[in-house]
Design a protein around this motif. Structure first.
Motif, PDB file in Angstrom:
ATOM      1  N   SER A   7       4.024   7.510  -3.713  1.00 45.99           N
ATOM      2  CA  SER A   7       3.909   8.941  -3.875  1.00 45.99           C
ATOM      3  C   SER A   7       5.363   9.171  -3.231  1.00 45.99           C
ATOM      4  O   SER A   7       5.536  10.341  -3.059  1.00 45.99           O
ATOM      5  N   GLU A   8       5.806   8.245  -2.081  1.00 44.35           N
ATOM      6  CA  GLU A   8       7.042   8.676  -1.441  1.00 44.35           C
ATOM      7  C   GLU A   8       8.506   8.301  -2.153  1.00 44.35           C
ATOM      8  O   GLU A   8       9.512   8.635  -1.659  1.00 44.35           O
ATOM      9  N   ILE A   9       8.169   7.719  -3.565  1.00 46.44           N
ATOM     10  CA  ILE A   9       9.194   7.283  -4.187  1.00 46.44           C
ATOM     11  C   ILE A   9       9.643   8.523  -5.222  1.00 46.44           C
ATOM     12  O   ILE A   9       8.530   9.037  -5.721  1.00 46.44           O
ATOM     13  N   LYS A  65      11.415   5.479   1.765  1.00 43.19           N
ATOM     14  CA  LYS A  65      12.904   5.065   2.145  1.00 43.19           C
ATOM     15  C   LYS A  65      12.811   5.272   3.833  1.00 43.19           C
ATOM     16  O   LYS A  65      12.255   6.124   4.471  1.00 43.19           O
ATOM     17  N   LYS A  66      13.629   4.237   4.197  1.00 37.16           N
ATOM     18  CA  LYS A  66      13.688   4.347   5.992  1.00 37.16           C
ATOM     19  C   LYS A  66      13.823   5.459   6.418  1.00 37.16           C
ATOM     20  O   LYS A  66      14.824   6.071   6.459  1.00 37.16           O
ATOM     21  N   ASN A  67      12.796   5.828   7.262  1.00 32.62           N
ATOM     22  CA  ASN A  67      13.173   6.935   8.027  1.00 32.62           C
ATOM     23  C   ASN A  67      13.432   8.249   7.187  1.00 32.62           C
ATOM     24  O   ASN A  67      13.977   9.322   7.675  1.00 32.62           O
ATOM     25  N   THR A  68      12.969   8.309   5.982  1.00 35.73           N
ATOM     26  CA  THR A  68      13.511   9.179   5.105  1.00 35.73           C
ATOM     27  C   THR A  68      12.138   9.521   4.080  1.00 35.73           C
ATOM     28  O   THR A  68      11.750   8.794   3.211  1.00 35.73           O
ATOM     29  N   VAL A  94       0.681  -1.279   0.125  1.00 38.40           N
ATOM     30  CA  VAL A  94       0.015   0.198  -0.161  1.00 38.40           C
ATOM     31  C   VAL A  94       0.787   1.160  -0.031  1.00 38.40           C
ATOM     32  O   VAL A  94       0.360   2.168  -0.308  1.00 38.40           O
ATOM     33  N   SER A  95       2.184   1.191   0.233  1.00 34.17           N
ATOM     34  CA  SER A  95       3.058   2.358   0.243  1.00 34.17           C
ATOM     35  C   SER A  95       4.594   1.940   0.310  1.00 34.17           C
ATOM     36  O   SER A  95       4.722   0.752   0.781  1.00 34.17           O
ATOM     37  N   PHE A 136      14.581   0.580   1.469  1.00 32.28           N
ATOM     38  CA  PHE A 136      13.474   0.781   1.238  1.00 32.28           C
ATOM     39  C   PHE A 136      12.464   0.033   2.246  1.00 32.28           C
ATOM     40  O   PHE A 136      13.053  -0.877   2.673  1.00 32.28           O
ATOM     41  N   VAL A 137      11.461   0.797   2.413  1.00 34.50           N
ATOM     42  CA  VAL A 137      10.586   0.412   3.347  1.00 34.50           C
ATOM     43  C   VAL A 137       9.136   0.097   2.802  1.00 34.50           C
ATOM     44  O   VAL A 137       8.671   1.018   2.018  1.00 34.50           O
TER      45      VAL A 137
END
Length: 468
Positions: free
Chosen positions: A350-352, A147-150, A143-144, A163-164
């Motif tokens: 959306s966070e990539i 990047k870890k803590n980023t 679902v999403s 990647f998370v």
């Protein structure tokens, strides 16, 4: 999160050994480590499973997330469709080597498979081999991804962060880390609307009970839905032709069935293709058959017609639009079948930091190579890891999704994409850069060009898929 221990065998294949822990333990024990993180693959279709096979062959760790409850679930929705590319172009080479290692016997390579045969005879046996099965998680929807803590705004040490992936499974959301991501989720279920402007309207959505996107299975319960009805088929590619041919068979049993073909092409002749001159006999027969039906008056053609509005009145559907600049209406329609193509879903990305072409919605570097205004399947040159890169390093869109809205994708092209990516992630830059593709002169499309894609690379009804 806990660690998963991936052990690499010392065999000649260098394949990960099967851990003793269960799949549930695999999910629970996956944890935060960098150098030993797996590659995350999204989608257990032909391209996603091929990516897993190539990674395994190189001794690379992976974990594969499939939103469906079974392997090949989306393909089975058009399992009644026969491809017009033979088996030899639908089987990935690394996957075949892995299957043969466990005694698998391939089908007759010159035969044309149905979608359901691709699933039952190839994909499901592949997913069951011990090198893959423990790392394939079904009912696991990504679902999403971040990047870890980023978050997307942060650049400091971004490349070094793993990647998370946030994955919904068993009524909860779990986090998985990966050193790379291969998104092979395709474009299935993301159909284009019937409007010529490419816009979804409330009116179209409200008619969902009377609009089908794809090639319906008229041998099943849907047969009664269309028998004796006035039906509009929207689209100008092979999928639309397949639908029309199936409806024509239905019309033979009930002549009151009316078939209207609505498309944007300047003339219907543009849809016939090469007919007897086509190097793929089954595909050529498709164009010849629909040509004969139209000449016989079994299918009414409305083209060019640009749909601008749909509405319902007294239980019947009315389609409004323009034809050669003049307003026109197609009235009293009972059912609509839409074959206008598909588009990718970027909502969970959306966070990539992506590199996406604004027109085709393909990977940016691919756009000039695959633009359907210029290219057909047969003229798209082979490409690999280099062309598939995004701003965020080691994130890849592959398969049909890498092509965005362009319909010129070949399944064999997807196999070559993931071969090149696997080589790159393994540090074999030479192999990653040597991108080759063996196809007949006209090119051959595969099942990843799902039956609701448009124009050229589509599965067909009795002989499906290929383009040019």
């Amino acid at each position: 999160m806990k660690n998963i221990e991936f052990k690499v065998a010392s065999s000649s294949c260098c394949t990960p050994q099967v851990p003793s822990n269960t799949k549930e333990a695999v999910k629970e024990e996956h944890a935060s480590y960098n150098s030993n993180l797996p590659v995350a693959i999204i989608g257990a279709g032909p391209i996603g499973l091929a990516a897993a096979a190539h990674l395994v062959e190189r001794g690379q760790k992976f974990i594969l997330f499939e939103a469906g409850s079974s392997i090949g679930q989306n393909i089975l929705q058009w399992g009644h469709v026969r491809l017009f590319s033979p088996w030899q172009y639908n089987i990935d080479k690394a996957a075949e080597r892995l299957l043969r290692k466990h005694g698998w016997q391939p089908p007759v390579l010159t035969e044309l498979p149905f979608g359901q045969e691709i699933v039952h005879q190839y994909l499901r046996p592949l997913a069951k081999v011990p090198e893959l099965e423990p790392y394939i998680l079904l009912n696991s929807r990504v679902v999403s991804i971040s990047k870890k803590n980023t978050d997307k705004m942060k650049s400091a040490k971004r490349e070094a962060a793993p990647f998370v992936l946030y994955v919904e499974t068993n009524n909860s959301t779990e986090r998985f880390e990966a050193r790379a991501v291969i998104d092979a989720s395709g474009t299935w279920g993301q159909s284009n609307p019937l409007h010529a402007d490419g816009i979804w309207t409330r009116e179209e959505r409200d008619l969902k009970e009377h609009i089908y996107y794809g090639i319906p299975d008229l041998s099943a319960e849907q047969k009664q839905k269309y028998t004796g009805k006035r039906i509009a088929v929207v689209g100008g590619g092979h999928s639309a032709i397949n639908t029309l041919l199936d409806l024509a068979k239905l019309k033979e049993t009930d002549p009151s069935t009316e078939i209207i073909w609505v498309m944007r092409k300047k003339s219907v002749e543009e849809a016939y293709g090469g007919e007897e001159n086509d190097q793929l006999e089954a595909r050529g027969a498709l164009g010849s058959h629909i040509h004969q039906l139209i000449d016989a008056g079994q299918v009414q053609v409305v083209t060019p017609f640009m749909i601008e509005k749909v509405s319902q009145n007294d239980g019947r559907i009315h389609i409004q639009g323009t034809a050669n600049g003049e307003s026109k209406a197609i009235q009293e329609i009972d059912e609509i079948i839409v074959n206008t193509g598909s588009r990718p879903d970027f909502s969970f990305l959306s966070e990539i930091r992506l590199s996406i072409d604004p027109a085709t919605e393909s990977v940016e570097a691919l756009a000039p190579l695959i633009d359907p205004n210029v290219h057909s399947c047969g003229t798209v040159r082979p490409h690999g890891e280099k062309e598939l890169r995004h701003v965020d390093k080691n994130f890849y869109l592959v398969g049909m999704k890498s092509y965005g809205r362009a319909p010129t994708f070949l399944m064999a092209t997807g196999y070559e994409q993931v071969r090149s990516i696997a080589a790159y992630l393994d540090g074999d830059l030479e192999a990653a850069s040597k991108v080759e593709l063996e196809l007949p002169e006209t090119g051959v499309c595969g099942i990843s060009s799902a039956p609701n894609a448009n124009d050229c690379c589509m599965p067909v009804s009795s002989a499906k898929t290929s383009c040019n």
